[in-house]
Design an enzyme around this catalytic site. Structure first.
Site, PDB file in Angstrom:
ATOM      1  N   LYS A  52      -8.387   3.575  -2.163  1.00  0.00           N
ATOM      2  CA  LYS A  52      -8.239   2.966  -3.543  1.00  0.00           C
ATOM      3  C   LYS A  52      -9.536   2.823  -4.136  1.00  0.00           C
ATOM      4  O   LYS A  52      -9.769   3.036  -5.494  1.00  0.00           O
ATOM      5  CB  LYS A  52      -7.865   1.453  -3.261  1.00  0.00           C
ATOM      6  CG  LYS A  52      -6.529   1.519  -2.755  1.00  0.00           C
ATOM      7  CD  LYS A  52      -5.947  -0.127  -2.282  1.00  0.00           C
ATOM      8  CE  LYS A  52      -4.523   0.091  -1.797  1.00  0.00           C
ATOM      9  NZ  LYS A  52      -4.169  -0.976  -0.918  1.00  0.00           N
ATOM     10  N   GLN A  96      -6.192  -6.394   0.977  1.00  0.00           N
ATOM     11  CA  GLN A  96      -5.674  -5.533   1.652  1.00  0.00           C
ATOM     12  C   GLN A  96      -4.680  -6.314   2.871  1.00  0.00           C
ATOM     13  O   GLN A  96      -5.478  -7.166   3.821  1.00  0.00           O
ATOM     14  CB  GLN A  96      -6.315  -4.362   2.516  1.00  0.00           C
ATOM     15  CG  GLN A  96      -5.739  -3.347   3.316  1.00  0.00           C
ATOM     16  CD  GLN A  96      -4.870  -2.606   2.238  1.00  0.00           C
ATOM     17  OE1 GLN A  96      -5.208  -2.014   1.116  1.00  0.00           O
ATOM     18  NE2 GLN A  96      -3.471  -2.270   2.682  1.00  0.00           N
ATOM     19  N   ASP A 119      -1.656  -6.417  -7.348  1.00  0.00           N
ATOM     20  CA  ASP A 119      -0.344  -5.991  -6.464  1.00  0.00           C
ATOM     21  C   ASP A 119       0.844  -6.597  -6.979  1.00  0.00           C
ATOM     22  O   ASP A 119       2.049  -6.308  -6.178  1.00  0.00           O
ATOM     23  CB  ASP A 119      -0.700  -6.489  -5.131  1.00  0.00           C
ATOM     24  CG  ASP A 119      -1.327  -5.505  -4.138  1.00  0.00           C
ATOM     25  OD1 ASP A 119      -1.132  -4.223  -4.404  1.00  0.00           O
ATOM     26  OD2 ASP A 119      -2.121  -5.788  -3.264  1.00  0.00           O
TER      27      ASP A 119
END
Ligand code: NAP
Length: 284
Positions: A52, A96, A119
Site C-alpha cells: 500500500k 490493517q 476501506d
C-alpha cells in the site's frame, strides 16, 4: 479455454488514472495523504502495508505509517485514530486487519470518520453501499467489478454466484453485482448443493479462503471466474480458492492468483483516497 483477466495490467491503468488526477490536485496545492496503521508483527499484514505504501508512491500520495507494537491497547489505537481523524493532512485512514485479540475491530472501524474510511467498512458507508448512493466502495469488491467490466461481459441479467458472505468481501460483492442488475446468489458454509448452484453461474466469485475449493464441476462452460482467495498451497506458494489449472479449459475468463484481484484491491484503495480528497475539497 479461458482468457486470463490481467489484474496487474488493469490495476496499473487505474493507478495511472489516479496519478493523473492527483497531479492535477497537486498543481492546485492539494496534497493527498493516506495513513496506514499496522499493529503487531503479522507477516502477511506487513506485506500488504508495504504494498500500500508503494502504491502511494506510485500515484503521488504521501503515506504516513504508524507501526504499533503487538501489545497496543484498544484505547491507544483509538487515540491514534482520533488524532488521524483530526489531522488535515490525512485524507484516508486504513487500519490493517486483523488486529491483535485484545482490540475490538468493530470499535476501531466505527471510530474512523466515515469520510476518511477508505476501506468503506464503517457502518455509515456500508449503509450507503446498500442503498446504492456512495462515495467509497470496499476495495476488493470494487476491484472485482472493474475486472468483470474489462471482460466486456455485461452483468445485467446474468446468474452471479458469490461464495462467501463476509462483511468485507462476500456481502458487498453481492450488493455491487445486484446494483448492476445481476441475479445474485450468495453461498456459504451451510449452503446445500453448492456445486450445482455454482455450475449455473455466468459469473462466479470465490471468496472462501480455501485452496482448490472451486473445481471444474462447479464451473459453467464459458463463465467468468473471479478468484478472491489468498491462500498458501502445500508448497507454501500463494494461491487462490479456484483450482486454476483444472478450471482453465472450462472458464471463459479467469483471474490468476497472484496477479488478479490482489493488485486491484490496492488500486481501488488509491482511488478511494483520491475520492476522499476530492470530497473534502468540494470537488465531488
Ligand atoms: P472469511 O471472513 O473467512 O469468509 C469466508 C467465507 O467463506 C465465509 O462466509 C464462509 O461461510 C465461507 N465458507 C467457508 N467454508 C466454506 C465452504 N466449505 N463452503 C461454502 N462456503 C464456505 O474470509 P474473507 O475475509 O471474506 O476472505 C476470503 C478470502 O479472500 C481469503 O482467502 C482472504 O485472504 C481473501 N481476501 C483477498 C483479498 C484480496 O485483495 N485479494 C482481500 C480480502 C480477502 P460462513 O459465513 O458460513 O462461515
Amino acid at each position: 479455454m479461458a482468457q486470463i483477466i490481467d489484474g496487474k495490467a488493469i490495476s496499473a491503468k487505474v493507478k495511472a488514472q489516479v496519478r493523473e488526477e492527483a497531479d492535477k490536485l497537486k498543481a492546485r496545492g492539494i496534497e493527498i495523504g493516506l495513513a496506514v496503521v499496522i499493529v503487531g508483527n503479522n507477516p502477511a499484514s506487513r506485506v500488504y502495508v508495504n504494498n500500500k505504501k508503494k502504491a502511494c508512491e506510485e500515484v503521488g500520495f504521501t503515506s504516513y505509517e504508524y507501526a504499533l507494537p503487538e501489545e497496543t491497547t484498544e484505547q491507544e489505537l483509538l487515540d491514534l485514530v482520533n488524532k488521524l481523524n483530526a489531522d488535515d493532512k490525512v485524507n484516508g485512514i486504513l487500519v490493517q486487519l486483523p488486529l491483535p485479540k485484545q482490540i475490538n475491530e468493530t470499535a476501531v472501524i466505527n471510530a474512523i470518520l466515515p469520510e476518511k474510511d477508505v476501506d468503506a467498512f464503517h457502518p455509515e458507508n456500508v449503509g450507503h453501499i446498500m442503498i446504492g448512493d456512495f462515495n467509497f466502495l470496499p476495495c476488493t469488491p470494487a476491484g472485482v467489478m472493474e475486472l468483470i467490466a474489462e471482460t466486456g461481459v455485461d452483468v445485467c441479467g446474468k446468474n452471479c454466484v458469490v461464495i462467501g458472505r463476509s462483511n468485507i468481501v462476500g456481502k458487498p460483492m453481492a450488493m455491487l453485482l445486484l446494483h448492476k442488475n445481476g441475479t445474485v446468489t450468495i453461498c456459504h458454509s451451510r449452503t446445500k448443493n453448492l456445486a450445482e448452484i455454482c455450475s449455473n453461474a455466468d459469473i462466479l466469485v470465490a471468496a472462501v479462503g480455501k485452496a482448490k475449493f472451486v473445481t471444474p464441476d462447479m464451473v459453467k462452460e464459458g463463465a467468468v471466474v473471479i478468484d478472491v482467495g489468498m491462500n498458501r498451497n502445500e508448497n507454501g506458494k500463494l494461491c487462490g480458492d479456484v483450482d486454476y489449472d483444472a478450471c482453465f479449459e472450462k472458464a471463459g475468463y479467469i483471474t490468476p492468483v497472484p496477479g488478479g484481484v490482489g493488485p486491484m484491491t490496492i488500486a481501488m484503495l488509491m482511488k478511494n483516497t483520491l475520492t476522499a480528497a476530492k470530497v473534502k475539497n468540494g470537488l465531488m
